[in-house]
Design an enzyme around this catalytic site. Sequence first.
Site, PDB file in Angstrom:
ATOM      1  N   CYS A 136       5.179  -8.215  -9.916  1.00 15.02           N
ATOM      2  CA  CYS A 136       5.932  -8.722  -8.628  1.00 15.02           C
ATOM      3  C   CYS A 136       5.698 -10.402  -9.070  1.00 15.02           C
ATOM      4  CB  CYS A 136       5.581  -7.642  -7.394  1.00 15.02           C
ATOM      5  SG  CYS A 136       6.427  -6.662  -7.246  1.00 15.02           S
ATOM      6  N   HIS A 188       7.467 -13.072  -1.472  1.00 14.36           N
ATOM      7  CA  HIS A 188       8.382 -11.556  -2.495  1.00 14.36           C
ATOM      8  C   HIS A 188       8.440 -10.324  -1.515  1.00 14.36           C
ATOM      9  CE1 HIS A 188       7.904  -8.633  -5.074  1.00 14.36           C
ATOM     10  NE2 HIS A 188       6.844  -7.611  -4.683  1.00 14.36           N
ATOM     11  N   ASN A 209      12.422  -3.948  -3.490  1.00 11.73           N
ATOM     12  CA  ASN A 209      11.835  -4.738  -4.275  1.00 11.73           C
ATOM     13  C   ASN A 209      12.136  -4.222  -5.487  1.00 11.73           C
ATOM     14  OD1 ASN A 209      10.037  -5.698  -5.331  1.00 11.73           O
ATOM     15  ND2 ASN A 209       8.147  -4.006  -4.783  1.00 11.73           N
TER      16      ASN A 209
HETATM   17  N1  COA Z   1       9.868   9.169   4.217  1.00  9.32           N
HETATM   18  C1  COA Z   1       9.238  10.073   4.474  1.00  9.32           C
HETATM   19  N2  COA Z   1       7.782  10.031   4.451  1.00  9.32           N
HETATM   20  C2  COA Z   1       6.691   9.662   3.677  1.00  9.32           C
HETATM   21  C3  COA Z   1       7.499   8.338   2.891  1.00  9.32           C
HETATM   22  C4  COA Z   1       8.971   8.788   2.344  1.00  9.32           C
HETATM   23  N3  COA Z   1      10.077   8.189   1.386  1.00  9.32           N
HETATM   24  N4  COA Z   1       6.464   8.451   1.876  1.00  9.32           N
HETATM   25  C5  COA Z   1       5.079   8.414   2.392  1.00  9.32           C
HETATM   26  N5  COA Z   1       5.593   9.541   3.282  1.00  9.32           N
HETATM   27  C6  COA Z   1       4.594   9.855   4.416  1.00  9.32           C
HETATM   28  C7  COA Z   1       3.392   9.883   3.218  1.00  9.32           C
HETATM   29  O1  COA Z   1       3.557  11.365   2.584  1.00  9.32           O
HETATM   30  C8  COA Z   1       2.416  10.256   4.457  1.00  9.32           C
HETATM   31  O2  COA Z   1       2.472  11.849   5.245  1.00  9.32           O
HETATM   32  P1  COA Z   1       0.985  12.220   5.972  1.00  9.32           P
HETATM   33  O3  COA Z   1       0.337  11.668   6.800  1.00  9.32           O
HETATM   34  O4  COA Z   1       1.355  13.961   6.546  1.00  9.32           O
HETATM   35  O5  COA Z   1       0.061  12.444   4.870  1.00  9.32           O
HETATM   36  C9  COA Z   1       2.891   9.394   5.911  1.00  9.32           C
HETATM   37  O6  COA Z   1       4.798   9.152   5.365  1.00  9.32           O
HETATM   38  C10 COA Z   1       2.760   7.855   5.609  1.00  9.32           C
HETATM   39  O7  COA Z   1       2.221   7.458   3.940  1.00  9.32           O
HETATM   40  P2  COA Z   1       2.045   5.569   3.720  1.00  9.32           P
HETATM   41  O8  COA Z   1       1.916   6.127   1.975  1.00  9.32           O
HETATM   42  O9  COA Z   1       0.467   5.944   4.426  1.00  9.32           O
HETATM   43  O10 COA Z   1       3.066   5.292   4.141  1.00  9.32           O
HETATM   44  P3  COA Z   1       2.949   3.995   4.198  1.00  9.32           P
HETATM   45  O11 COA Z   1       3.239   3.458   5.815  1.00  9.32           O
HETATM   46  O12 COA Z   1       1.522   2.973   4.254  1.00  9.32           O
HETATM   47  O13 COA Z   1       4.196   3.237   3.679  1.00  9.32           O
HETATM   48  C11 COA Z   1       4.453   2.445   1.201  1.00  9.32           C
HETATM   49  C12 COA Z   1       4.146   3.822   2.115  1.00  9.32           C
HETATM   50  C13 COA Z   1       4.810   2.309  -0.217  1.00  9.32           C
HETATM   51  C14 COA Z   1       6.199   1.521   2.146  1.00  9.32           C
HETATM   52  C15 COA Z   1       3.670   0.926   1.905  1.00  9.32           C
HETATM   53  O14 COA Z   1       2.196   1.508   1.768  1.00  9.32           O
HETATM   54  C16 COA Z   1       3.674  -0.456   0.847  1.00  9.32           C
HETATM   55  O15 COA Z   1       5.002  -0.828   1.118  1.00  9.32           O
HETATM   56  N6  COA Z   1       3.122  -0.611   0.168  1.00  9.32           N
HETATM   57  C17 COA Z   1       3.168  -1.612  -0.482  1.00  9.32           C
HETATM   58  C18 COA Z   1       4.121  -1.852  -1.483  1.00  9.32           C
HETATM   59  C19 COA Z   1       3.985  -2.734  -2.176  1.00  9.32           C
HETATM   60  O16 COA Z   1       3.894  -4.295  -2.048  1.00  9.32           O
HETATM   61  N7  COA Z   1       3.779  -3.029  -4.106  1.00  9.32           N
HETATM   62  C20 COA Z   1       3.757  -4.034  -4.395  1.00  9.32           C
HETATM   63  C21 COA Z   1       3.914  -4.425  -5.371  1.00  9.32           C
HETATM   64  S1  COA Z   1       5.426  -5.075  -5.374  1.00  9.32           S
END
Ligand code: COA
Length: 332
Positions: free
Chosen positions: A115, A255, A285
């Site tokens: 990214c 980004h 993204n």
């Molecule tokens: N739909 C519904 N629930 C989902 C889901 C989806 N698409 N994806 C994950 N969940 C659930 C998980 O299983 C978890 O459930 P649990 O609490 O029962 O275990 C819960 O939602 C929270 O998951 P978590 O991974 O902690 O969510 P989050 O708030 O961190 O959001 C991302 C997930 C990936 C959106 C977030 O972490 C993120 O944006 N990370 C950074 C991405 C990034 O910057 N990448 C950089 C490279 S460019």
Amino acid sequence: MIDVAITALGKYLPEQRLTNKDLEKMVDTNDEWITTRTGIKERRIANKEDGEVTTYMATKAVEQLIAKRGLDPLEIDLIICGTITPDLRFPDTANAVAHNIGATNAFGFDVNAACSGFLFSLATGVAYIKSGMYKKVIVVGVDTMSSILNYEDRSTCIIFGDGAGATLLEANVEGNGIKDQVLRGDGSGIEFLHMKNGGALNPITKENIDSGDQYVFQDGRPVFKRAVQGMSRTVKQVLANNNLVSSELDWIVPHQANMRIINSVADQLDFPLEKVMQTIENYGNTTAATIPLCLNDYESKLKKGDKIILTAFGGGFTWGSIYLTWAYDGEL
Ligand code: COA
């Protein structure tokens, strides 16, 4: 010292849209979760059957730039493509793009910085012109993320989309252009965001394909935390280096990984969201393409002399910020 500015833009987005409603039918997720957790409503998906993939999208973005700027492809010295989804392991995307547009005096290469691919490519292009070696460099951010996603993995397939954005770099006699950069890397981030198969470590074998490791893996939480930290700290560093405070900036171009990351970075910098470019709702993204796509979509609002910071964080980990002043008014 030669000033180097972005002097033209171009972009390409596939027509095909993948909405949150579509994803509800594919994985256990829902529009409300995706919207509140990421800010994404839909993403563009390349039509791979028709060859609408990385080289094609990059070529289209560059062709648009060339047409807008009235440029002769023979004037182009170098093409750099930031991408982690080249069509082939080799040769490079940039090389194929040069061929497609008839830039027969140019050479090209790809930069793999996930990214941060556009920022690292931009810094490279700027250095070539500053050195006096070349005059016209095209820098593209392009990714076909849909080609490396597992559409059964709800933690990754909801985030990413496909697209390309292109920029032209030239010397600027009015003192506008790229002023400063703080770029960083930390290989300890590999475990949190990577794609295991298809490289020398895990070549393409039947066993490796069965393991399912040919897709993007992301442990979202640590990446989220490091992204906010990495982007806001390097923006602050660039501001300090240039004796600026955030209120003097006209735009921040982050980004587009997650709306909550963008909001947190703006919050850390005490910077108004109206001046933070955002396309995440419509494109998701697009990895190396997010920043040049933002510049394209906001081009009509930009004015000569605008103070802008571009900031990104991605797999590697790689991250950083680039400070520039804009070189022209409105859309070309
Ligand atoms: N739909 C519904 N629930 C989902 C889901 C989806 N698409 N994806 C994950 N969940 C659930 C998980 O299983 C978890 O459930 P649990 O609490 O029962 O275990 C819960 O939602 C929270 O998951 P978590 O991974 O902690 O969510 P989050 O708030 O961190 O959001 C991302 C997930 C990936 C959106 C977030 O972490 C993120 O944006 N990370 C950074 C991405 C990034 O910057 N990448 C950089 C490279 S460019």
